[in-house]
Write a protein that holds these residues in place. Structure first.
Motif, PDB file in Angstrom:
ATOM      1  N   LEU A  34       0.838  -1.194   0.000  1.00  0.00           N
ATOM      2  CA  LEU A  34       0.000   0.000   0.000  1.00  0.00           C
ATOM      3  C   LEU A  34       0.875   1.247   0.000  1.00  0.00           C
ATOM      4  O   LEU A  34       2.013   1.219   0.464  1.00  0.00           O
ATOM      5  N   TYR A  36       0.622   5.311   1.313  1.00  0.00           N
ATOM      6  CA  TYR A  36      -0.103   6.278   2.120  1.00  0.00           C
ATOM      7  C   TYR A  36       0.513   7.647   1.896  1.00  0.00           C
ATOM      8  O   TYR A  36       1.708   7.786   1.664  1.00  0.00           O
ATOM      9  N   GLU A  42      -1.527  15.700  10.200  1.00  0.00           N
ATOM     10  CA  GLU A  42      -2.637  14.799   9.897  1.00  0.00           C
ATOM     11  C   GLU A  42      -2.149  13.360   9.917  1.00  0.00           C
ATOM     12  O   GLU A  42      -0.951  13.089   9.748  1.00  0.00           O
ATOM     13  N   GLY A  43      -3.079  12.419  10.115  1.00  0.00           N
ATOM     14  CA  GLY A  43      -2.719  11.014   9.997  1.00  0.00           C
ATOM     15  C   GLY A  43      -2.553  10.629   8.544  1.00  0.00           C
ATOM     16  O   GLY A  43      -3.044  11.306   7.644  1.00  0.00           O
ATOM     17  N   PRO A  44      -1.854   9.521   8.274  1.00  0.00           N
ATOM     18  CA  PRO A  44      -1.710   9.052   6.894  1.00  0.00           C
ATOM     19  C   PRO A  44      -3.063   8.705   6.296  1.00  0.00           C
ATOM     20  O   PRO A  44      -3.958   8.223   6.995  1.00  0.00           O
TER      21      PRO A  44
ATOM     22  N   PHE B  33      -4.885  -0.632  15.914  1.00  0.00           N
ATOM     23  CA  PHE B  33      -3.482  -0.576  16.270  1.00  0.00           C
ATOM     24  C   PHE B  33      -3.137   0.816  16.796  1.00  0.00           C
ATOM     25  O   PHE B  33      -3.803   1.793  16.468  1.00  0.00           O
ATOM     26  N   TYR B  35       0.258   3.360  16.791  1.00  0.00           N
ATOM     27  CA  TYR B  35       1.582   3.586  16.230  1.00  0.00           C
ATOM     28  C   TYR B  35       2.196   4.826  16.871  1.00  0.00           C
ATOM     29  O   TYR B  35       1.496   5.702  17.394  1.00  0.00           O
ATOM     30  N   LEU B  43       6.618   5.018  10.852  1.00  0.00           N
ATOM     31  CA  LEU B  43       5.570   4.642  11.791  1.00  0.00           C
ATOM     32  C   LEU B  43       5.972   3.348  12.482  1.00  0.00           C
ATOM     33  O   LEU B  43       6.223   2.339  11.829  1.00  0.00           O
ATOM     34  N   LEU B  92      -0.483   7.629  16.755  1.00  0.00           N
ATOM     35  CA  LEU B  92      -1.536   7.444  15.763  1.00  0.00           C
ATOM     36  C   LEU B  92      -2.330   6.184  16.060  1.00  0.00           C
ATOM     37  O   LEU B  92      -1.770   5.119  16.320  1.00  0.00           O
ATOM     38  N   GLN B  96      -7.948  -1.290  10.923  1.00  0.00           N
ATOM     39  CA  GLN B  96      -7.624  -2.045   9.715  1.00  0.00           C
ATOM     40  C   GLN B  96      -8.787  -2.899   9.297  1.00  0.00           C
ATOM     41  O   GLN B  96      -9.374  -3.608  10.127  1.00  0.00           O
ATOM     42  N   GLU B 100      -6.899  -2.528   3.970  1.00  0.00           N
ATOM     43  CA  GLU B 100      -6.333  -1.193   4.174  1.00  0.00           C
ATOM     44  C   GLU B 100      -6.416  -0.801   5.636  1.00  0.00           C
ATOM     45  O   GLU B 100      -7.287  -1.224   6.379  1.00  0.00           O
ATOM     46  N   ALA B 101      -5.500   0.063   6.026  1.00  0.00           N
ATOM     47  CA  ALA B 101      -5.548   0.648   7.356  1.00  0.00           C
ATOM     48  C   ALA B 101      -5.926   2.111   7.222  1.00  0.00           C
ATOM     49  O   ALA B 101      -5.534   2.780   6.277  1.00  0.00           O
ATOM     50  N   PHE B 102      -6.719   2.581   8.133  1.00  0.00           N
ATOM     51  CA  PHE B 102      -7.139   3.973   8.157  1.00  0.00           C
ATOM     52  C   PHE B 102      -6.658   4.570   9.471  1.00  0.00           C
ATOM     53  O   PHE B 102      -6.671   3.905  10.508  1.00  0.00           O
ATOM     54  N   PHE B 103      -6.268   5.824   9.418  1.00  0.00           N
ATOM     55  CA  PHE B 103      -5.624   6.431  10.559  1.00  0.00           C
ATOM     56  C   PHE B 103      -6.410   7.610  11.098  1.00  0.00           C
ATOM     57  O   PHE B 103      -7.081   8.325  10.348  1.00  0.00           O
ATOM     58  N   GLY B 104      -6.282   7.811  12.399  1.00  0.00           N
ATOM     59  CA  GLY B 104      -6.715   9.056  12.996  1.00  0.00           C
ATOM     60  C   GLY B 104      -5.756  10.164  12.605  1.00  0.00           C
ATOM     61  O   GLY B 104      -4.731   9.925  11.978  1.00  0.00           O
ATOM     62  N   GLN B 105      -6.090  11.383  13.008  1.00  0.00           N
ATOM     63  CA  GLN B 105      -5.246  12.519  12.610  1.00  0.00           C
ATOM     64  C   GLN B 105      -3.995  12.626  13.463  1.00  0.00           C
ATOM     65  O   GLN B 105      -3.129  13.437  13.193  1.00  0.00           O
ATOM     66  N   GLY B 106      -3.889  11.783  14.479  1.00  0.00           N
ATOM     67  CA  GLY B 106      -2.683  11.772  15.292  1.00  0.00           C
ATOM     68  C   GLY B 106      -2.765  12.692  16.489  1.00  0.00           C
ATOM     69  O   GLY B 106      -3.529  13.662  16.522  1.00  0.00           O
TER      70      GLY B 106
END
Lengths: 111, 112
Positions: A34, A36, A42-44, B33, B35, B43, B92, B96, B100-106
């Motif tokens: 993948l 990103y 911001e997060g990825p 998860f 990170y 990461l 972060l 998942q 795909e993995a999706f992330f918060g804004q950190g």
């Protein structure tokens, strides 16, 4: 040991030209890859992916190429736009397991 | 795709204190998860948050320092305990699918 490597920490490209970001991996069991994109603060965000049964996947201006024998993948962005300026991470996983990330490449698209 | 809300977005904390970061996913994900991204680095996976049981930690991370909860499929917390300046980082949360993995804004944490 870094299983996913991005050897170029930064890349500068003129607007309208092609950006090529490279990524190498060491684990031959990885079967899903993948890319990103990450803006500051911001997060990825997920960009594009490819499974190991393919060697190319295209989505608009973004194309990912996979060379399994060389354990190498690349992301092509064409034409590059100033809004593409960000840090790009490649990632890989084996099955449904957690992702291993590269260290990122900072792309700067010059207007 | 999943939308992940993470808070706080940033904090400045005194050394020796603890901070709890919250992560809310708008849909059920199979895995969550946590990170860490230290300056100039990639990461790094801290742990897998398991629903209703203890998190699975990666090498170099321990429960006493980074306790994690996941009471249901859509919510998790990470606590950074007894903080030191070395804990200054971006934390972060990730959900998942797979794949795909999706992330918060950190959460940008600065320890002074």
């Amino acid at each position: 040991d870094q299983q996913v490597k991005q050897n170029s920490p930064s890349l500068s490209v003129q607007e309208g030209r092609i950006s090529i970001l490279n990524c190498d991996y060491t684990n031959s069991m990885f079967d899903y890859f993948l890319w990103y994109k990450k803006y500051p603060a911001e997060g990825p965000t997920f960009l594009i992916s490819i499974s190991s049964i393919k060697d190319k996947n295209e989505d608009g201006r973004f194309t990912v190429f996979l060379n399994k024998s060389a354990k190498h993948l690349s992301l092509h962005i064409v034409p590059s736009q100033p809004g593409d300026s960000a840090v790009y991470f490649c990632a890989a996983s084996e099955g449904p397991n957690n992702l291993f990330f590269g260290t990122g490449t900072r792309l700067t698209v010059i207007p | 795709s999943a939308v992940i809300s993470q808070k706080p977005s940033r904090d400045i904390c005194q050394r020796g204190t603890s901070l709890t970061i919250q992560c809310q996913v708008d849909s059920q994900v199979t895995m969550m998860f946590w990170y860490r991204q230290q300056p100039g680095q990639s990461l790094t996976l801290i742990a897998t948050a398991n629903q209703g049981s203890e998190a699975t930690y990666e090498s170099g991370f321990v429960i006493d320092k980074f306790p994690i909860s996941r009471p249901n499929l859509t919510f998790s917390t990470l606590t950074v305990s007894n903080m030191s300046p070395e804990d200054s980082s971006i934390y972060l949360c990730s959900g998942q699918g797979p794949p795909e993995a999706f992330f918060g804004q950190g959460t940008r944490l600065t320890v002074v």
